[in-house]
Scaffold this motif. Structure first.
Motif, short mmCIF file in Angstrom:
data_model
loop_
_atom_site.label_atom_id
_atom_site.label_comp_id
_atom_site.label_asym_id
_atom_site.label_seq_id
_atom_site.Cartn_x
_atom_site.Cartn_y
_atom_site.Cartn_z
N ALA A 1 -45.38 -19.14 -9.26
CA ALA A 1 -44.19 -19.47 -8.47
C ALA A 1 -44.50 -20.55 -7.45
O ALA A 1 -43.68 -21.45 -7.20
CB ALA A 1 -43.68 -18.21 -7.77
N LEU A 2 -45.69 -20.50 -6.86
CA LEU A 2 -46.08 -21.51 -5.88
C LEU A 2 -46.21 -22.88 -6.54
O LEU A 2 -45.76 -23.90 -6.00
CB LEU A 2 -47.40 -21.11 -5.22
CG LEU A 2 -47.97 -22.07 -4.17
CD1 LEU A 2 -46.99 -22.30 -3.03
CD2 LEU A 2 -49.30 -21.53 -3.62
N ASP B 1 -43.90 -8.61 -1.10
CA ASP B 1 -44.47 -8.76 0.24
C ASP B 1 -45.90 -9.27 0.18
O ASP B 1 -46.82 -8.52 -0.12
CB ASP B 1 -44.40 -7.43 0.97
CG ASP B 1 -45.05 -7.47 2.35
OD1 ASP B 1 -45.30 -8.59 2.83
OD2 ASP B 1 -45.31 -6.40 2.91
N LEU B 2 -46.09 -10.55 0.48
CA LEU B 2 -47.41 -11.12 0.72
C LEU B 2 -47.57 -11.52 2.18
O LEU B 2 -48.51 -12.21 2.54
CB LEU B 2 -47.64 -12.34 -0.18
CG LEU B 2 -47.54 -12.15 -1.69
CD1 LEU B 2 -47.96 -13.42 -2.42
CD2 LEU B 2 -48.38 -10.98 -2.16
N ALA B 3 -46.63 -11.10 3.02
CA ALA B 3 -46.61 -11.51 4.42
C ALA B 3 -47.34 -10.54 5.33
O ALA B 3 -47.78 -10.91 6.42
CB ALA B 3 -45.17 -11.69 4.91
N VAL C 1 -41.65 -25.10 1.54
CA VAL C 1 -42.29 -24.28 0.52
C VAL C 1 -42.02 -22.80 0.79
O VAL C 1 -41.68 -22.03 -0.13
CB VAL C 1 -43.81 -24.55 0.48
CG1 VAL C 1 -44.51 -23.52 -0.40
CG2 VAL C 1 -44.08 -25.95 -0.03
N ARG C 2 -42.14 -22.40 2.04
CA ARG C 2 -41.93 -20.98 2.38
C ARG C 2 -40.50 -20.55 2.06
O ARG C 2 -40.28 -19.47 1.51
CB ARG C 2 -42.24 -20.76 3.86
CG ARG C 2 -42.09 -19.32 4.33
CD ARG C 2 -42.70 -19.14 5.70
NE ARG C 2 -42.14 -20.04 6.68
CZ ARG C 2 -41.02 -19.80 7.36
NH1 ARG C 2 -40.35 -18.69 7.16
NH2 ARG C 2 -40.58 -20.67 8.25
N GLU C 3 -39.53 -21.39 2.39
CA GLU C 3 -38.14 -21.04 2.11
C GLU C 3 -37.86 -21.00 0.61
O GLU C 3 -37.13 -20.14 0.12
CB GLU C 3 -37.20 -22.04 2.81
CG GLU C 3 -37.17 -21.90 4.32
CD GLU C 3 -36.84 -20.48 4.75
OE1 GLU C 3 -35.90 -19.88 4.19
OE2 GLU C 3 -37.54 -19.94 5.64
N TRP D 1 -40.45 -14.25 -3.03
CA TRP D 1 -41.77 -14.03 -2.44
C TRP D 1 -41.72 -14.22 -0.92
O TRP D 1 -41.19 -15.22 -0.43
CB TRP D 1 -42.80 -15.01 -3.03
CG TRP D 1 -42.98 -14.86 -4.49
CD1 TRP D 1 -42.28 -15.50 -5.48
CD2 TRP D 1 -43.91 -13.99 -5.15
NE1 TRP D 1 -42.72 -15.09 -6.71
CE2 TRP D 1 -43.72 -14.16 -6.55
CE3 TRP D 1 -44.88 -13.09 -4.71
CZ2 TRP D 1 -44.47 -13.47 -7.49
CZ3 TRP D 1 -45.62 -12.40 -5.65
CH2 TRP D 1 -45.42 -12.59 -7.02
N ALA D 2 -42.30 -13.28 -0.20
CA ALA D 2 -42.40 -13.39 1.27
C ALA D 2 -43.83 -13.71 1.65
O ALA D 2 -44.76 -12.99 1.28
CB ALA D 2 -41.98 -12.08 1.94
#
Length: 472
Positions: free
Chosen positions: A457-458, A144-146, A416-418, A425-426
């Motif tokens: 990961a990014l 959770d990074l959201a 990228v988000r998906e 990663w969220a």
């Protein structure tokens, strides 16, 4: 039909105009028409903007626009062009429903109305989802990074306080010790303290208790204040801060606004505005609501206004959620003039804050807890520096982050988000904040090990997207 009313200063370029439209209407479904003052319709920039999108452009005489009732008239605009409204009046002229009130974007002002179809139904509400929050991005198995809340559980001493409070929960809650503790922490009179079931409750109470003639919300920012005001039936005017710095210019806030809402530090940009700039917005007859939910994430809280009982109409909102990991407990408070606090409290039910939440308020506003919060803020600063250093070069860090989160901008942000979700990663999408786009992502600051793993990961996620774009 979607009608976008436009007011612009002479010489505004097509790029400026389209940027202002896109900020409130990022993905229109169905036909769009532009409407403005007849003298502005002849401006080259506006004509070029309409031509680029293939949208019809209509100009109306000032006298015609002046006859349209609008939520946010301006005496200054009336003196300059002969009508108290251009954007809102032009949008409403065809009899539609205003869905985006007067919104200022640099030299351009826009408003959006939706015309009913032949059955009288709205074709679409072309606006962001103000009720979308970071918790909607989280799912089992994702890091959770959201959500901008302390990632671990409350510290052991606070857990012990909560357990003891459960044993005392057979009796009705007594708010007096917590109110006295909060007042002492900020040097305020207890009558100037409003205890709330989460900081966000304050926004609902403001919507119920006040009758603003002209409410202005500074964006990009936490969307719950605007959502609460709209739910209470109040029209809302947006003031969009300009990229890339997203800094507040006090002169940009309309003088006639009797309710102004601004965050500091601001979610999601992580910008910390100078206290002097915010204090300059306070004046008799206006409520200035400053959302300081993240103020304790900044060492020393240098720009906090919690101690400024001398500023008329100032209402400061605070939260225990972020530093202490208490999102599920719903605990917060607000500080303001006693008469305003009393008016807001009158809108609450009996016993609005639970006994455990009151115990947390008392414990977390004491000297020892505030010293610990300061240590956490310094640790957070170091962790944010580590995250910034780990991010791949293709990522743009927006503005000057000072809080527990960063706003990033990446190419093909939605993709990228998906793909990050697929990797576990969220992150928080940015396009539900007015003024931002799907290329904006908000990420929470975590420990350096987690941040380095995320950055890796990014980078792996960005590589194939960048390569594809370069081939194109």
């Amino acid at each position: 039909m979607i009608v976008v009313g436009i007011g612009a200063r002479p010489g505004a370029s097509a790029d400026e105009l389209l940027a202002a439209v896109d900020a409130v209407l990022p993905a229109p479904e169905g036909p769009v028409r532009l409407a403005t003052l007849d003298s502005r319709a002849a401006e080259p920039g506006l004509r070029e903007a309409a031509a680029r999108r293939g949208w019809p452009l209509t100009g109306h005489p000032a006298a015609t626009l002046a006859a349209v009732p609008v939520p946010a008239p301006s005496v200054r605009v009336a003196a300059a062009v002969g009508t108290a409204s251009v954007a809102e009046a032009a949008a409403l002229l065809e009899g539609g429903r205003l869905v985006v009130g007067k919104t200022v974007h640099g030299r351009v002002t826009v408003a959006v109305a939706v015309e009913p179809d032949v059955q009288g139904n709205d074709l679409r509400q072309p606006d962001v989802d103000l009720r979308h929050h970071g918790d909607a991005e989280v799912a089992p198995g994702l890091v959770d990074l959201a959500v901008n809340v302390r990632a671990d559980a409350p510290p052991p001493w606070l857990r012990a306080v909560l357990v003891d409070a459960l044993d005392a929960s057979a009796a009705y809650p007594d708010p007096r010790p917590a109110r006295a503790a909060v007042a002492a922490a900020h040097g305020r009179d207890p009558a100037e303290v409003l205890l709330t079931a989460g900081a966000a409750e304050t926004f609902t109470l403001v919507g119920r208790a006040l009758r603003p003639r002209r409410a202005v919300v500074v964006h990009p920012s936490f969307t719950e204040p605007e959502a609460a005001l709209r739910a209470a039936g109040h029209p809302v005017e947006r003031l969009l801060l300009p990229a890339p710095g997203y800094r507040l210019d006090p002169a940009a806030v309309p003088a006639g606004a009797d309710l102004v809402v601004v965050g500091n530090p601001t979610n999601p940009t992580s910008v910390l505005h100078p206290a002097a700039d915010l204090a300059a917005l306070a004046r008799p007859g206006r409520v200035l609501l400053v959302d300081e939910a993240f103020a304790d994430t900044v060492p020393g809280e240098p720009e906090s206004l919690t101690g400024r009982s001398d500023l008329p109409g100032l209402l400061v909102v605070r939260s225990l959620t972020k530093t202490w990991g208490l999102a599920g407990l719903r605990v917060g408070y607000a500080l303001g003039p006693a008469e305003l606090v009393a008016a807001l409290a009158a809108q609450q039910p009996h016993w609005p804050v639970s006994t455990p939440a009151l115990a947390a308020l008392t414990a977390c506003t004491g000297p020892a807890a505030r010293a610990e919060a300061e240590e956490v803020a310094h640790q957070l600063t170091a962790h944010r520096t580590a995250l910034l250093a780990a991010l791949p070069p293709a990522v743009e860090v927006v503005a000057d982050p000072r809080s527990s989160f960063l706003l990033l901008r990446v190419r093909e942000g939605a993709r990228v988000r998906e793909r990050l979700r697929e990797r576990g990663w969220a992150v928080r999408r940015g396009d539900t904040f007015p003024g931002l786009t799907s290329d904006h992502l908000r990420i929470a600051v975590r420990d350096p090990e987690t941040s380095r793993a995320f950055a890796s990961a990014l980078a792996e996620t960005l590589d194939p997207i960048i390569t594809t774009e370069e081939v194109r």
